[in-house]
Write a protein that holds these residues in place. Structure first.
Motif, PDB file in Angstrom:
ATOM      1  N   ASP A 201       1.083  -1.304   0.051  1.00  0.00           N
ATOM      2  CA  ASP A 201      -0.050  -0.061   0.199  1.00  0.00           C
ATOM      3  C   ASP A 201       0.706   1.322  -0.057  1.00  0.00           C
ATOM      4  O   ASP A 201       0.513   2.258  -0.576  1.00  0.00           O
ATOM      5  N   LEU A 202       2.058   1.159   0.779  1.00  0.00           N
ATOM      6  CA  LEU A 202       3.001   2.426   0.756  1.00  0.00           C
ATOM      7  C   LEU A 202       3.954   2.149  -0.249  1.00  0.00           C
ATOM      8  O   LEU A 202       4.546   1.227  -0.542  1.00  0.00           O
ATOM      9  N   THR A 203       4.075   3.104  -1.059  1.00  0.00           N
ATOM     10  CA  THR A 203       5.228   3.212  -1.867  1.00  0.00           C
ATOM     11  C   THR A 203       6.068   4.450  -1.647  1.00  0.00           C
ATOM     12  O   THR A 203       5.367   5.670  -1.404  1.00  0.00           O
ATOM     13  N   LEU A 204       7.337   4.596  -1.464  1.00  0.00           N
ATOM     14  CA  LEU A 204       8.380   5.605  -1.079  1.00  0.00           C
ATOM     15  C   LEU A 204       8.454   6.463  -2.193  1.00  0.00           C
ATOM     16  O   LEU A 204       8.512   6.290  -3.350  1.00  0.00           O
ATOM     17  N   ASP A 205       8.055   7.772  -1.977  1.00  0.00           N
ATOM     18  CA  ASP A 205       8.077   8.865  -2.874  1.00  0.00           C
ATOM     19  C   ASP A 205       9.369   9.498  -3.148  1.00  0.00           C
ATOM     20  O   ASP A 205      10.071  10.247  -2.256  1.00  0.00           O
ATOM     21  N   VAL A 206       9.976   9.189  -4.267  1.00  0.00           N
ATOM     22  CA  VAL A 206      11.401   9.860  -4.620  1.00  0.00           C
ATOM     23  C   VAL A 206      11.398  10.892  -5.602  1.00  0.00           C
ATOM     24  O   VAL A 206      12.444  11.098  -6.191  1.00  0.00           O
ATOM     25  N   GLY A 207      10.431  11.318  -5.781  1.00  0.00           N
ATOM     26  CA  GLY A 207      10.141  12.394  -6.893  1.00  0.00           C
ATOM     27  C   GLY A 207      11.015  13.565  -6.863  1.00  0.00           C
ATOM     28  O   GLY A 207      11.595  14.307  -7.971  1.00  0.00           O
ATOM     29  N   GLY A 208      11.343  13.957  -5.478  1.00  0.00           N
ATOM     30  CA  GLY A 208      12.205  15.260  -5.445  1.00  0.00           C
ATOM     31  C   GLY A 208      13.784  15.073  -5.094  1.00  0.00           C
ATOM     32  O   GLY A 208      14.429  15.819  -4.811  1.00  0.00           O
ATOM     33  N   VAL A 209      13.815  13.677  -5.021  1.00  0.00           N
ATOM     34  CA  VAL A 209      15.318  13.264  -4.597  1.00  0.00           C
ATOM     35  C   VAL A 209      16.329  13.526  -6.040  1.00  0.00           C
ATOM     36  O   VAL A 209      15.879  12.762  -7.039  1.00  0.00           O
ATOM     37  N   GLY A 210      17.478  14.106  -5.821  1.00  0.00           N
ATOM     38  CA  GLY A 210      18.172  14.407  -7.088  1.00  0.00           C
ATOM     39  C   GLY A 210      19.198  13.071  -7.248  1.00  0.00           C
ATOM     40  O   GLY A 210      19.000  12.189  -6.210  1.00  0.00           O
ATOM     41  N   SER A 211      19.897  13.019  -8.142  1.00  0.00           N
ATOM     42  CA  SER A 211      20.796  11.898  -8.681  1.00  0.00           C
ATOM     43  C   SER A 211      22.276  12.566  -8.700  1.00  0.00           C
ATOM     44  O   SER A 211      22.340  13.341  -9.301  1.00  0.00           O
ATOM     45  N   ARG A 212      23.143  11.699  -8.210  1.00  0.00           N
ATOM     46  CA  ARG A 212      24.571  11.964  -8.470  1.00  0.00           C
ATOM     47  C   ARG A 212      25.165  10.467  -8.881  1.00  0.00           C
ATOM     48  O   ARG A 212      25.311   9.633  -7.990  1.00  0.00           O
ATOM     49  N   GLY A 213      26.021  10.683 -10.059  1.00  0.00           N
ATOM     50  CA  GLY A 213      26.633   9.412 -10.459  1.00  0.00           C
ATOM     51  C   GLY A 213      25.761   8.176 -10.822  1.00  0.00           C
ATOM     52  O   GLY A 213      26.129   7.201 -10.542  1.00  0.00           O
ATOM     53  N   GLY A 214      24.492   8.579 -11.015  1.00  0.00           N
ATOM     54  CA  GLY A 214      23.597   7.772 -11.614  1.00  0.00           C
ATOM     55  C   GLY A 214      22.898   7.287 -10.384  1.00  0.00           C
ATOM     56  O   GLY A 214      21.943   6.351 -10.679  1.00  0.00           O
ATOM     57  N   VAL A 314      16.536 -16.641   5.948  1.00  0.00           N
ATOM     58  CA  VAL A 314      15.821 -15.465   5.416  1.00  0.00           C
ATOM     59  C   VAL A 314      14.683 -15.478   4.415  1.00  0.00           C
ATOM     60  O   VAL A 314      14.740 -16.225   3.356  1.00  0.00           O
ATOM     61  N   ASP A 315      13.459 -15.175   5.000  1.00  0.00           N
ATOM     62  CA  ASP A 315      12.334 -15.530   4.015  1.00  0.00           C
ATOM     63  C   ASP A 315      11.219 -14.219   3.856  1.00  0.00           C
ATOM     64  O   ASP A 315      10.394 -14.346   3.394  1.00  0.00           O
ATOM     65  N   LEU A 316      11.731 -13.073   4.484  1.00  0.00           N
ATOM     66  CA  LEU A 316      11.218 -11.941   4.172  1.00  0.00           C
ATOM     67  C   LEU A 316      12.198 -10.744   3.970  1.00  0.00           C
ATOM     68  O   LEU A 316      13.130 -10.734   4.860  1.00  0.00           O
ATOM     69  N   ILE A 317      12.095 -10.013   2.782  1.00  0.00           N
ATOM     70  CA  ILE A 317      12.901  -8.916   2.540  1.00  0.00           C
ATOM     71  C   ILE A 317      11.943  -7.593   2.417  1.00  0.00           C
ATOM     72  O   ILE A 317      11.176  -7.411   1.519  1.00  0.00           O
ATOM     73  N   ALA A 318      12.163  -6.803   3.137  1.00  0.00           N
ATOM     74  CA  ALA A 318      11.683  -5.514   3.106  1.00  0.00           C
ATOM     75  C   ALA A 318      12.615  -4.369   2.405  1.00  0.00           C
ATOM     76  O   ALA A 318      13.563  -3.950   2.873  1.00  0.00           O
ATOM     77  N   MET A 319      12.319  -4.085   1.247  1.00  0.00           N
ATOM     78  CA  MET A 319      13.193  -3.107   0.440  1.00  0.00           C
ATOM     79  C   MET A 319      12.635  -1.534   0.797  1.00  0.00           C
ATOM     80  O   MET A 319      11.571  -1.209   0.087  1.00  0.00           O
ATOM     81  N   LEU A 320      13.360  -1.047   1.763  1.00  0.00           N
ATOM     82  CA  LEU A 320      13.157   0.405   1.954  1.00  0.00           C
ATOM     83  C   LEU A 320      14.229   1.419   1.487  1.00  0.00           C
ATOM     84  O   LEU A 320      14.336   2.448   1.990  1.00  0.00           O
ATOM     85  N   ARG A 321      14.627   0.531   0.608  1.00  0.00           N
ATOM     86  CA  ARG A 321      15.940   1.747  -0.021  1.00  0.00           C
ATOM     87  C   ARG A 321      15.580   1.805  -1.456  1.00  0.00           C
ATOM     88  O   ARG A 321      16.033   0.670  -2.245  1.00  0.00           O
ATOM     89  N   PRO A 322      15.362   2.843  -2.089  1.00  0.00           N
ATOM     90  CA  PRO A 322      15.143   3.016  -3.478  1.00  0.00           C
ATOM     91  C   PRO A 322      16.435   2.917  -4.171  1.00  0.00           C
ATOM     92  O   PRO A 322      17.238   3.533  -3.534  1.00  0.00           O
ATOM     93  N   THR A 323      16.706   2.441  -5.309  1.00  0.00           N
ATOM     94  CA  THR A 323      18.034   2.443  -5.861  1.00  0.00           C
ATOM     95  C   THR A 323      17.887   2.320  -7.254  1.00  0.00           C
ATOM     96  O   THR A 323      16.975   1.748  -7.850  1.00  0.00           O
ATOM     97  N   LYS A 324      18.936   2.977  -8.074  1.00  0.00           N
ATOM     98  CA  LYS A 324      18.920   3.162  -9.546  1.00  0.00           C
ATOM     99  C   LYS A 324      19.955   2.065  -9.892  1.00  0.00           C
ATOM    100  O   LYS A 324      20.229   1.672 -11.223  1.00  0.00           O
ATOM    101  N   SER A 325      20.586   1.246  -8.942  1.00  0.00           N
ATOM    102  CA  SER A 325      21.653   0.410  -9.247  1.00  0.00           C
ATOM    103  C   SER A 325      20.953  -1.241  -9.456  1.00  0.00           C
ATOM    104  O   SER A 325      20.617  -1.549  -8.596  1.00  0.00           O
ATOM    105  N   ALA A 326      20.892  -1.421 -10.672  1.00  0.00           N
ATOM    106  CA  ALA A 326      20.425  -2.984 -11.033  1.00  0.00           C
ATOM    107  C   ALA A 326      21.232  -3.846 -10.145  1.00  0.00           C
ATOM    108  O   ALA A 326      20.506  -4.773  -9.426  1.00  0.00           O
TER     109      ALA A 326
END
Length: 574
Positions: A201-214, A314-326
């Motif tokens: 239900d919750l999606t972290l909003d990174v619309g105003g976050v800048g990028s550096r080095g991709g 480990v059977d649950l991972i919560a990704m609370l870190r948006p990343t542009k790194s594949a």
């Protein structure tokens, strides 16, 4: 006696095959939890048993990986002349013939190491392309000491955010991929645990976050997501989805963010600890040991636990870190792919939008630095909230059927409608035919066509190619025939009567086409590849010939019907 899995043995063989045919620095790509450590150990053992005077250095950046790789070596070969050079582990066995070292400790000690014949780099994706780095300075010095030094990289993700594929472009350290196996293949064969994802239900909003080095700017990213209301909403969902799951990891967007996530979980009765890059080694070991014993249910971290962390439960991972790194995305998700008793799958809760940003974990493609960053097309299952690729027609988790797409008349027939689901499927084979395939500027290959009812699927077997393509052809042949592996396509086509024919093939979409990724045999033939302890010289020659090339025809075609036993072939014109 240890028995390597088929893909692990294929990886070892591919390294020898590469050096028999090419002079370069190859990569070996094996997914997280696929057993890179045992591949490293088996390769080292084979080299030293044939050439005892070789000096081998295994370098990585995480002390847990140093200890893990060394332990795997000693477990496979207790008499191995192996040592450790790591300040974090309190050992400096600089004279060991096989030295497992941390780059931070060893990078200024190249002249103390003296001549090194083989440099194996674990987690090779962490090496920057810049020339003025610890890895580069250390490697340059080793090459000055021994210009014939060979470098082999091992990684689960053969690309970097800032420079694309590790073996392409200017400033690359590696030249080729000698062997690669996909996470999808290992999951399908039961070697890794499946991952499932649910829409949150919750999606972290990174619309105003800048990028550096991709990548997102760390301070701005943490400021955007580390808010009390957001953290409480996320932990509420983690608790709801985590009921019945015993071992949780939360990847957070900063140290303060991870601290607040852990506090919110503890307030709700969940035993949760934090681990950061500056957590003292003894404290980190204590926390991880308690986590593995089940005394701590959750770990919240920032900047760690993405490499060298081995906790199968480990059977649950919560990704609370948006990343542009594949690569980081794959590494985070990969923490849940290890098998464990009582564990059917690992649930990934993607609050960060990483699945939409990069696509399914088994279909991530490295983007070149100049490429755009548009999201991969996905959709949400209305019944179970699973995140699925846009092309899926049936939810693999709950069975929900999506309405068919609008029918359009195509100029030519296509097999893609039958394989619209991204998940691969088994298809029965009624007939197989082989023929010569030629492409300008490339060595010829053998095209194998499988008739599956009214559709046909194809694969190309590259007997005359080098490196990984040739090794795949060798493995393909050995699964089907006890006859010697052909050197040319013409030889292969003349020997099709010795082949066992598959009863079914495993097919998945690949762009506009389809890809044959596995084969089923009845009875299942055993590969005739050498055993884990077999002499490598038996298949690739001697190490002194490591830089020599193996010399690579009239076209012949063959077709044969399915049979449970070996079949004969009828050969004719292509």
């Amino acid at each position: 006696m240890l028995s390597l899995r088929p893909y692990q043995q294929a990886a070892v063989s591919a390294i020898y095959q590469y050096f028999a045919e090419k002079d370069g620095h190859p990569l070996v790509v094996i997914p997280t939890a696929g057993g890179k450590s045992i591949v490293l150990a088996s390769f080292i053992q084979g080299v030293l048993q044939q050439w005892p005077d070789q000096r081998i250095l295994v370098v990585t950046h995480v002390r847990e990986l140093i200890a893990q790789n060394h332990a795997e070596m000693m477990g496979l070969w207790p008499e191995a002349p192996a040592g450790i050079y790591s300040a974090g582990l309190g050992r400096r066995d600089i004279g060991a013939r096989v030295l497992f070292a941390g780059i931070q400790s060893i990078h200024r000690r190249a002249y103390d190491v003296q001549q090194c014949d083989l440099l194996l780099i674990d987690e090779a994706h962490l090496i920057p392309r810049a020339s003025d780095t610890m890895y580069r300075r250390f490697l340059d010095t080793l090459v000055r000491i021994n210009p014939k030094l060979k470098v082999i990289g091992f990684t689960a993700t053969p690309y970097r955010l800032d420079s694309g594929l590790l073996h392409e472009g200017e400033g690359r350290m590696f030249t080729d991929i000698a062997y690669e196996v996909s996470i999808r293949d290992l999951i399908d064969h039961g070697y890794l645990c499946p991952l499932i994802s649910k829409a949150t239900d919750l999606t972290l909003d990174v619309g105003g976050v800048g990028s550096r080095g991709g990548e997102f700017i760390p301070g701005q990213l943490q400021a955007a997501v580390d808010r009390e209301a957001i953290t409480r909403a996320a932990t509420d969902e983690i608790l709801a989805y985590g009921e019945g799951r015993r071992s949780w990891l939360a990847f957070c967007s900063g140290v303060e963010h991870a601290t607040h996530v852990a506090e919110a979980l503890r307030e709700r009765g969940v035993a949760c600890a934090t681990i950061f890059g500056d957590t003292p080694g003894n404290e980190r070991d204590r926390i991880i040991a308690a986590f593995k014993r089940g005394e701590i249910r959750a770990l919240a971290s920032m900047g760690v636990l993405t490499t060298g962390f081995n906790a199968p439960a480990v059977d649950l991972i919560a990704m609370l870190r948006p990343t542009k790194s594949a690569g980081l995305y794959v590494q985070m998700a990969g923490r849940g792919t290890r098998l464990a008793p009582g564990k059917d799958n690992c649930l990934v809760l993607d609050f960060a939008g990483n699945v939409a940003r990069h696509g399914p974990i088994d279909a991530v493609k490295a983007k070149k630095p100049a490429e755009g960053e548009g999201p991969s097309p996905t959709k949400i299952c209305p019944d179970c909230d699973s995140i699925l690729a846009a092309a899926v027609r049936q939810c693999p988790d709950c069975g929900h059927q999506f309405p068919p797409p609008e029918v359009k008349v195509a100029a030519t027939a296509s097999t893609l409608a039958i394989l619209s689901a991204v998940r691969a499927e088994w298809m029965e084979v009624s007939e197989v035919s082989c023929r010569l395939h030629e492409k300008p500027g490339k060595p010829p290959s053998m095209r194998v066509d499988y008739s599956c009812g009214l559709v046909r699927h194809s694969e190309w077997i590259c007997f005359e190619h080098a490196g990984y393509a040739r090794q795949k052809a060798v493995d393909w042949w050995r699964r089907r025939s006890s006859a010697p592996v052909p050197s040319t396509v013409a030889e292969a086509l003349r020997s099709t009567d010795s082949l066992v024919v598959p009863t079914a093939i495993f097919v998945r979409p690949s762009g506009r086409f389809t890809e044959v990724v596995n084969h089923r045999f009845e009875p299942w033939p055993q590969a005739s590849a050498p055993s884990a302890t077999a002499s490598p010289a038996a298949s690739v020659g001697s190490m002194p010939a490591i830089a020599s090339a193996i010399p690579g025809a009239t076209p012949v075609a063959g077709s044969f019907a399915r049979s449970p036993a070996r079949t004969s072939a009828t050969r004719g014109a292509a």
